[in-house]
Write a protein that holds these residues in place. Sequence first.
Motif, PDB file in Angstrom:
ATOM      1  N   ALA A  12      -8.186  -0.669  -2.261  1.00 55.74           N
ATOM      2  CA  ALA A  12      -7.588  -1.129  -1.259  1.00 55.74           C
ATOM      3  C   ALA A  12      -8.299  -2.214  -0.412  1.00 55.74           C
ATOM      4  O   ALA A  12      -9.723  -2.595  -0.572  1.00 55.74           O
ATOM      5  N   THR A  34       3.783  -1.326  -5.416  1.00 54.01           N
ATOM      6  CA  THR A  34       4.221  -0.144  -5.707  1.00 54.01           C
ATOM      7  C   THR A  34       3.562   0.877  -4.890  1.00 54.01           C
ATOM      8  O   THR A  34       4.104   1.934  -4.340  1.00 54.01           O
ATOM      9  N   GLY A  35       2.469   0.501  -4.096  1.00 54.62           N
ATOM     10  CA  GLY A  35       1.788   1.174  -3.176  1.00 54.62           C
ATOM     11  C   GLY A  35       2.739   1.615  -1.889  1.00 54.62           C
ATOM     12  O   GLY A  35       2.791   2.857  -1.455  1.00 54.62           O
ATOM     13  N   ARG A  39       3.732   5.180  -0.360  1.00 55.38           N
ATOM     14  CA  ARG A  39       3.721   5.464   0.941  1.00 55.38           C
ATOM     15  C   ARG A  39       5.101   6.139   1.388  1.00 55.38           C
ATOM     16  O   ARG A  39       5.172   6.737   2.505  1.00 55.38           O
ATOM     17  N   SER A  99      -3.080   9.013  -0.705  1.00 50.92           N
ATOM     18  CA  SER A  99      -3.661   9.278  -2.119  1.00 50.92           C
ATOM     19  C   SER A  99      -3.597  10.772  -2.538  1.00 50.92           C
ATOM     20  O   SER A  99      -3.653  11.027  -3.836  1.00 50.92           O
ATOM     21  N   ALA A 102      -0.292  10.578  -4.237  1.00 50.25           N
ATOM     22  CA  ALA A 102      -0.342   9.977  -5.436  1.00 50.25           C
ATOM     23  C   ALA A 102      -1.021  10.517  -6.433  1.00 50.25           C
ATOM     24  O   ALA A 102      -1.060   9.985  -7.623  1.00 50.25           O
ATOM     25  N   ARG A 108       3.833  10.918  -9.538  1.00 51.54           N
ATOM     26  CA  ARG A 108       3.632   9.671 -10.247  1.00 51.54           C
ATOM     27  C   ARG A 108       4.610   9.265 -11.473  1.00 51.54           C
ATOM     28  O   ARG A 108       5.222   8.283 -11.702  1.00 51.54           O
ATOM     29  N   ARG A 129      -2.173   0.299  -8.634  1.00 54.06           N
ATOM     30  CA  ARG A 129      -3.735   0.862  -9.061  1.00 54.06           C
ATOM     31  C   ARG A 129      -3.489   1.021 -10.703  1.00 54.06           C
ATOM     32  O   ARG A 129      -4.605   1.007 -11.208  1.00 54.06           O
ATOM     33  N   ASP A 130      -2.529   1.343 -11.343  1.00 60.30           N
ATOM     34  CA  ASP A 130      -2.143   1.559 -12.666  1.00 60.30           C
ATOM     35  C   ASP A 130      -1.159   0.826 -13.435  1.00 60.30           C
ATOM     36  O   ASP A 130      -0.588   1.149 -14.447  1.00 60.30           O
ATOM     37  N   ARG A 156      -9.663  -5.948   6.641  1.00 57.74           N
ATOM     38  CA  ARG A 156      -8.527  -4.958   7.387  1.00 57.74           C
ATOM     39  C   ARG A 156      -8.810  -4.737   8.660  1.00 57.74           C
ATOM     40  O   ARG A 156      -7.718  -4.667   9.555  1.00 57.74           O
ATOM     41  N   ARG A 180     -10.905   6.624   0.094  1.00 64.25           N
ATOM     42  CA  ARG A 180      -9.592   6.193  -1.015  1.00 64.25           C
ATOM     43  C   ARG A 180     -10.016   5.832  -2.289  1.00 64.25           C
ATOM     44  O   ARG A 180      -9.384   5.937  -3.417  1.00 64.25           O
ATOM     45  N   ASP A 184      -8.814   7.607  -5.781  1.00 61.83           N
ATOM     46  CA  ASP A 184      -7.994   6.905  -6.773  1.00 61.83           C
ATOM     47  C   ASP A 184      -8.790   6.537  -7.857  1.00 61.83           C
ATOM     48  O   ASP A 184      -8.009   6.576  -9.296  1.00 61.83           O
ATOM     49  N   ARG A 187      -8.961  10.690  -9.715  1.00 66.18           N
ATOM     50  CA  ARG A 187      -7.867  11.651 -10.037  1.00 66.18           C
ATOM     51  C   ARG A 187      -7.610  11.643 -11.811  1.00 66.18           C
ATOM     52  O   ARG A 187      -8.209  10.839 -12.438  1.00 66.18           O
TER      53      ARG A 187
HETATM   54  O1  CDP Z   1      -2.571  -1.578   0.881  1.00 65.34           O
HETATM   55  P1  CDP Z   1      -3.672  -0.672   0.242  1.00 65.34           P
HETATM   56  O2  CDP Z   1      -4.479  -0.900  -0.545  1.00 65.34           O
HETATM   57  O3  CDP Z   1      -4.273   0.157   1.458  1.00 65.34           O
HETATM   58  O4  CDP Z   1      -2.749   0.738  -0.466  1.00 65.34           O
HETATM   59  P2  CDP Z   1      -1.533   0.915  -1.246  1.00 65.34           P
HETATM   60  O5  CDP Z   1      -1.410  -0.498  -2.387  1.00 65.34           O
HETATM   61  O6  CDP Z   1      -0.470   0.675  -0.081  1.00 65.34           O
HETATM   62  O7  CDP Z   1      -1.675   1.875  -1.997  1.00 65.34           O
HETATM   63  C1  CDP Z   1      -1.595   3.165  -1.196  1.00 65.34           C
HETATM   64  C2  CDP Z   1      -2.146   4.493  -2.235  1.00 65.34           C
HETATM   65  O8  CDP Z   1      -1.204   4.669  -2.975  1.00 65.34           O
HETATM   66  C3  CDP Z   1      -3.503   4.044  -2.872  1.00 65.34           C
HETATM   67  O9  CDP Z   1      -4.586   4.359  -2.055  1.00 65.34           O
HETATM   68  C4  CDP Z   1      -3.179   4.938  -4.075  1.00 65.34           C
HETATM   69  O10 CDP Z   1      -3.636   6.198  -3.783  1.00 65.34           O
HETATM   70  C5  CDP Z   1      -1.719   4.824  -4.289  1.00 65.34           C
HETATM   71  N1  CDP Z   1      -1.342   4.270  -5.477  1.00 65.34           N
HETATM   72  C6  CDP Z   1      -1.364   4.616  -6.617  1.00 65.34           C
HETATM   73  O11 CDP Z   1      -1.865   5.665  -6.937  1.00 65.34           O
HETATM   74  N2  CDP Z   1      -0.571   3.869  -7.526  1.00 65.34           N
HETATM   75  C7  CDP Z   1      -0.208   2.810  -7.537  1.00 65.34           C
HETATM   76  N3  CDP Z   1       0.293   2.016  -8.461  1.00 65.34           N
HETATM   77  C8  CDP Z   1      -0.284   2.330  -6.084  1.00 65.34           C
HETATM   78  C9  CDP Z   1      -0.901   2.786  -4.888  1.00 65.34           C
END
Ligand code: CDP
Length: 227
Positions: A12, A34-35, A39, A99, A102, A108, A129-130, A156, A180, A184, A187
């Motif tokens: 993040a 994808t986040g 959300r 999270s 997620a 997922r 993230r993945d 931020r 977070r 992340d 998990r």
């Molecule tokens: O913008 P920020 O980096 O705060 O977070 P985000 O990209 O909006 O993603 C929110 C949360 O979703 C992350 O902290 C992960 O827990 C989850 N996420 C995930 O598990 N896999 C992804 N491909 C994208 C987000």
Amino acid sequence: MDKFNIAIDGPAGAGKSTIARLVAGALGFVYVDTGAMYRAVTWKVQQEGLSPDQESEVIALANRMRIELVPTAEGQQVYVDGVDVTKAIRTIAITDHVSQIASIGAIRELLVAMQKQMAVSKGIVMDGRDIGTHVIPDAELKIFLTASVSERAERRFKEMQSSGTCTMTLEELAQDIARRDQLDQNREISPLRRADDAILMDSTSMTINEVVDEILGLCKSKVGGGK
Ligand code: CDP
Ligand code: CDP
């Protein structure tokens, strides 16, 4: 050269969405955050008065809801069952629980299947993230973007101050980001980690333009410029 896919992963506040959006704009590609999908599920769970712990209800709800991502000049608009939730999914109430949502395997699977489908046509810059490890493991370019926790919290903080939505201190933000990161990275399913073939970029002392230029340079050398 034909269109190709770019995967951008990282923790993040590393700058993924900002950079992915600008890189997509420069190449004429489509940006996918994808986040925002995780959300969006979290938003719907809260709307329905469910707790993230009610896993089977949460999974059933996620299977019933419709998530739409609409690319715009500013990035991406997000709709849940026809309601524009682009702003609503950025609140702290959502960030605090996303999270946990997620980390549910069935959620997922559902979202990853949608993301894989979006990437089939190529010309996608997808951040998450993945993405490089799981969603588009065959992406032509993979970036793992990071920065120190203090730098990410500072970014931020400035962002929230300038939008007038700052309800946390800098220390609280740093704690939230570290919490977070921890969730992340640890998990069971698809934890946040750098794919073996992803290029590591530490943006702690880099400006947004420097990061974008470096990625566009990599596109030229790796895949021939994209157009
Ligand atoms: O913008 P920020 O980096 O705060 O977070 P985000 O990209 O909006 O993603 C929110 C949360 O979703 C992350 O902290 C992960 O827990 C989850 N996420 C995930 O598990 N896999 C992804 N491909 C994208 C987000
Ligand atoms: O998507 P992610 O959570 O990785 O980060 P972001 O929302 O794109 O970026 C968080 C904040 O850091 C934004 O306000 C960006 O403008 C800022 N940023 C920065 O100041 N310098 C960078 N090299 C990258 C992002």
